[in-house]
Design a protein around this motif. Structure first.
Motif, short mmCIF file in Angstrom:
data_model
loop_
_atom_site.label_atom_id
_atom_site.label_comp_id
_atom_site.label_asym_id
_atom_site.label_seq_id
_atom_site.Cartn_x
_atom_site.Cartn_y
_atom_site.Cartn_z
N ALA A 192 0.81 -1.22 0.00
CA ALA A 192 0.00 0.00 0.00
C ALA A 192 0.84 1.27 0.00
O ALA A 192 0.30 2.37 0.08
N SER A 193 2.16 1.15 -0.10
CA SER A 193 3.01 2.35 -0.14
C SER A 193 3.00 2.97 -1.52
O SER A 193 2.50 2.39 -2.50
N GLY A 194 3.59 4.17 -1.61
CA GLY A 194 3.66 4.84 -2.90
C GLY A 194 4.54 4.15 -3.91
O GLY A 194 4.49 4.47 -5.10
N ALA A 195 5.33 3.17 -3.45
CA ALA A 195 6.21 2.44 -4.37
C ALA A 195 5.48 1.33 -5.12
O ALA A 195 6.06 0.73 -6.03
N THR A 196 4.25 1.05 -4.75
CA THR A 196 3.50 -0.03 -5.40
C THR A 196 2.69 0.49 -6.57
O THR A 196 2.34 1.67 -6.64
N GLY A 197 2.39 -0.42 -7.49
CA GLY A 197 1.63 -0.07 -8.67
C GLY A 197 0.17 -0.46 -8.57
O GLY A 197 -0.28 -1.02 -7.56
N PRO A 198 -0.61 -0.21 -9.60
CA PRO A 198 -2.05 -0.48 -9.57
C PRO A 198 -2.40 -1.94 -9.41
O PRO A 198 -3.43 -2.28 -8.81
N GLU A 199 -1.58 -2.85 -9.93
CA GLU A 199 -1.87 -4.28 -9.81
C GLU A 199 -1.90 -4.71 -8.35
O GLU A 199 -2.68 -5.59 -7.96
N SER A 200 -1.04 -4.12 -7.55
CA SER A 200 -0.98 -4.42 -6.13
C SER A 200 -2.05 -3.67 -5.35
O SER A 200 -2.75 -4.24 -4.51
N ARG A 201 -2.21 -2.37 -5.65
CA ARG A 201 -3.11 -1.54 -4.85
C ARG A 201 -4.57 -1.93 -5.00
O ARG A 201 -5.36 -1.74 -4.08
N ARG A 202 -4.95 -2.49 -6.15
CA ARG A 202 -6.36 -2.85 -6.32
C ARG A 202 -6.79 -4.00 -5.42
O ARG A 202 -7.97 -4.22 -5.21
N LEU A 203 -5.82 -4.73 -4.87
CA LEU A 203 -6.14 -5.82 -3.95
C LEU A 203 -5.83 -5.46 -2.51
O LEU A 203 -5.85 -6.32 -1.63
N THR A 204 -5.57 -4.20 -2.24
CA THR A 204 -5.22 -3.75 -0.90
C THR A 204 -6.44 -3.13 -0.23
O THR A 204 -7.11 -2.29 -0.82
N ARG A 205 -6.69 -3.52 1.01
CA ARG A 205 -7.89 -3.07 1.70
C ARG A 205 -7.66 -1.91 2.66
O ARG A 205 -8.54 -1.07 2.84
N ILE A 206 -6.53 -1.89 3.34
CA ILE A 206 -6.30 -0.94 4.41
C ILE A 206 -4.98 -0.20 4.21
O ILE A 206 -4.13 -0.65 3.44
N PRO A 207 -4.79 0.95 4.88
CA PRO A 207 -3.60 1.78 4.65
C PRO A 207 -2.30 1.10 5.06
O PRO A 207 -2.30 0.08 5.76
N PRO A 208 -1.18 1.70 4.65
CA PRO A 208 0.13 1.15 5.03
C PRO A 208 0.28 1.04 6.54
O PRO A 208 -0.28 1.83 7.29
N GLY A 209 1.04 0.04 6.96
CA GLY A 209 1.30 -0.15 8.38
C GLY A 209 0.27 -1.00 9.10
O GLY A 209 0.48 -1.42 10.24
N HIS A 210 -0.85 -1.28 8.45
CA HIS A 210 -1.87 -2.17 9.00
C HIS A 210 -1.72 -3.51 8.28
O HIS A 210 -2.07 -3.64 7.12
N PRO A 211 -1.19 -4.52 8.93
CA PRO A 211 -0.85 -5.77 8.22
C PRO A 211 -2.07 -6.45 7.59
O PRO A 211 -3.14 -6.54 8.21
N GLU A 212 -1.90 -6.89 6.38
CA GLU A 212 -2.85 -7.78 5.73
C GLU A 212 -2.18 -9.13 5.56
O GLU A 212 -0.97 -9.19 5.35
N GLY A 213 -2.95 -10.20 5.63
CA GLY A 213 -2.32 -11.50 5.59
C GLY A 213 -3.13 -12.57 4.89
O GLY A 213 -3.78 -12.32 3.86
N PHE A 214 -3.12 -13.76 5.46
CA PHE A 214 -3.62 -14.97 4.83
C PHE A 214 -5.09 -14.87 4.45
O PHE A 214 -5.46 -15.18 3.31
N PHE A 215 -5.94 -14.47 5.38
CA PHE A 215 -7.37 -14.42 5.08
C PHE A 215 -7.67 -13.41 3.99
O PHE A 215 -8.51 -13.66 3.11
N GLU A 216 -7.01 -12.26 4.04
CA GLU A 216 -7.25 -11.24 3.03
C GLU A 216 -6.81 -11.70 1.64
O GLU A 216 -7.50 -11.45 0.64
#
Length: 385
Positions: A304-328
């Motif tokens: 979710a950082s500014g270094a990521t592209g659209p392919e990654s961000r479209r599957l991101t649910r919450i802001p940077p620093g909030h871990p996403e993991g297995f269930f997500e």
């Protein structure tokens, strides 16, 4: 266009398998409901009638949509005006073919746990059944749903690593390092050739490692040489495998999968090295991707950082620093499937960026296991896939 083309609201989901004591069933249920895209309305959750009824009651299924036989479920749900649109198949491997086939031939979409089947012959039969059906087939290689796995894939596709030379992938666990308790339901069927299929660790976690490497790099396999072991006395399937890989175009790789690596929990790791840079991703720390240019410093790319592209961000649910993991990540596969199912409702085209593992990926995974077994029987000889 399916018979559900005019339906709106959550996708009506059924489930076969995944009853009491089945870890993967609960994982699928969490993943399906995380984004509100599905509603579980029917199920045949166990092959044992009493357990099927008790399991259905635990997850809140109505009695008139609780089944003790998957064939009965497929037939009745196909006739109902509000019958299921999709079914999650979360049985042991040997049942994937007969269960999925019953729903596919009635136009019900299938979301199937991996590996596709226990044997390559069954995989090809299921592929043929899917080809004859208008229904979608989604395979839950859930690790492809991690945002930074999508980021790694996009960077490689864009040529940021240069020409790919080396692929190193491993998946290490220790939960089968000793003979399991006889009451351990998961260990019981996963170490039984009749229910698991030709591969032990190779089929269970090796297919995940194989699929991850293929998904991220896009490299096509040419041949492999596999050395399979069964370290635990009396075990009839492999619990450890070292596999050398040759890819079209000259790239080389190694895959290690083990369920007897003492101290390892769920160590899925991928490293890819090109002519200009390398990258590394660990499933146990999935919110970081390491990227290192030749001769330069390592960059830590966070989800979710500014270094990521659209392919990654479209599957991101919450802001940077909030871990996403297995269930997500698992829910991302269900989310991609939901978009495909909704498109099928109306005949609309599927958005180009929607990606999920298909029946073809499943056949390839089982072919990988089959090739590993063939190679190992020939003293780790090179075999084609």
């Amino acid at each position: 266009m399916t018979r559900f083309a005019d339906r709106t609201g959550p996708i009506r989901l059924g489930m076969v398998g995944g009853g009491q004591g089945a870890l993967i069933g609960s994982v699928h249920r969490v993943a399906a409901r995380l984004d509100g895209a599905y509603e579980l309305v029917a199920g045949a959750l166990s092959s044992t009638p009493d357990r099927a009824l008790a399991s259905a009651a635990e997850v809140g299924l109505p009695k008139d949509r609780t089944y003790t036989d998957f064939t009965e479920m497929a037939k009745r749900e196909a006739r109902l005006k509000d019958g299921i649109e999709a079914v999650a198949v979360v049985t042991p491997n040997h049942m994937h073919l007969p269960v999925a086939r019953e729903f596919l031939k009635r136009g019900i979409h299938v979301i199937c746990d991996k590996p596709l089947t226990g044997t390559l012959a069954d995989a090809r039969k299921l592929e043929a059944a899917a080809g004859k059906s208008d229904a979608l087939f989604i395979l839950t290689h859930n690790y492809t749903g991690y945002p930074l796995v999508r980021e790694a894939r996009a960077r490689i596709a864009a040529g940021e690593l240069g020409d790919i030379r080396l692929v190193q992938v491993e998946y290490a666990q220790d939960w089968l390092a000793e003979a399991p308790d006889p009451d351990n339901k998961q260990a019981d069927w996963r170490t039984d050739p009749a229910r698991s299929g030709a591969g032990g660790a190779t089929g269970d976690i090796g297919t995940h490692a194989w699929n991850l490497a293929r998904f991220v790099t896009g490299l096509r396999p040419e041949a492999l040489a596999a050395d399979l072991q069964s370290f635990v006395p009396g075990r009839r399937l492999d619990d450890n495998a070292h596999v050398m890989l040759r890819f079209e175009g000259g790239a080389r790789g190694m895959l290690w999968c083990s369920q007897v690596a003492a101290g390892a929990e769920n160590g899925l790791r991928l490293r890819v090295y090109g002519s200009g840079a390398g990258l590394e991703w660990h499933q146990e720390n999935p919110n970081r991707l390491l990227v290192t240019p030749l001769g330069g410093p390592t960059s830590i790319v966070t989800r979710a950082s500014g270094a990521t592209g659209p392919e990654s961000r479209r599957l991101t649910r919450i802001p940077p620093g909030h871990p996403e993991g297995f269930f997500e990540a698992f829910a991302n596969i269900y989310g991609e499937a939901a978009q495909a199912i909704r498109a099928a409702r109306t005949g609309a085209p599927l958005p180009a960026d929607v990606t999920f593992p298909t029946i073809a990926d499943g056949v390839e995974g089982v072919a990988f296991v089959d090739a590993c077994v063939r190679s190992s029987r020939r003293n780790a000889a090179w075999v084609t896939l």
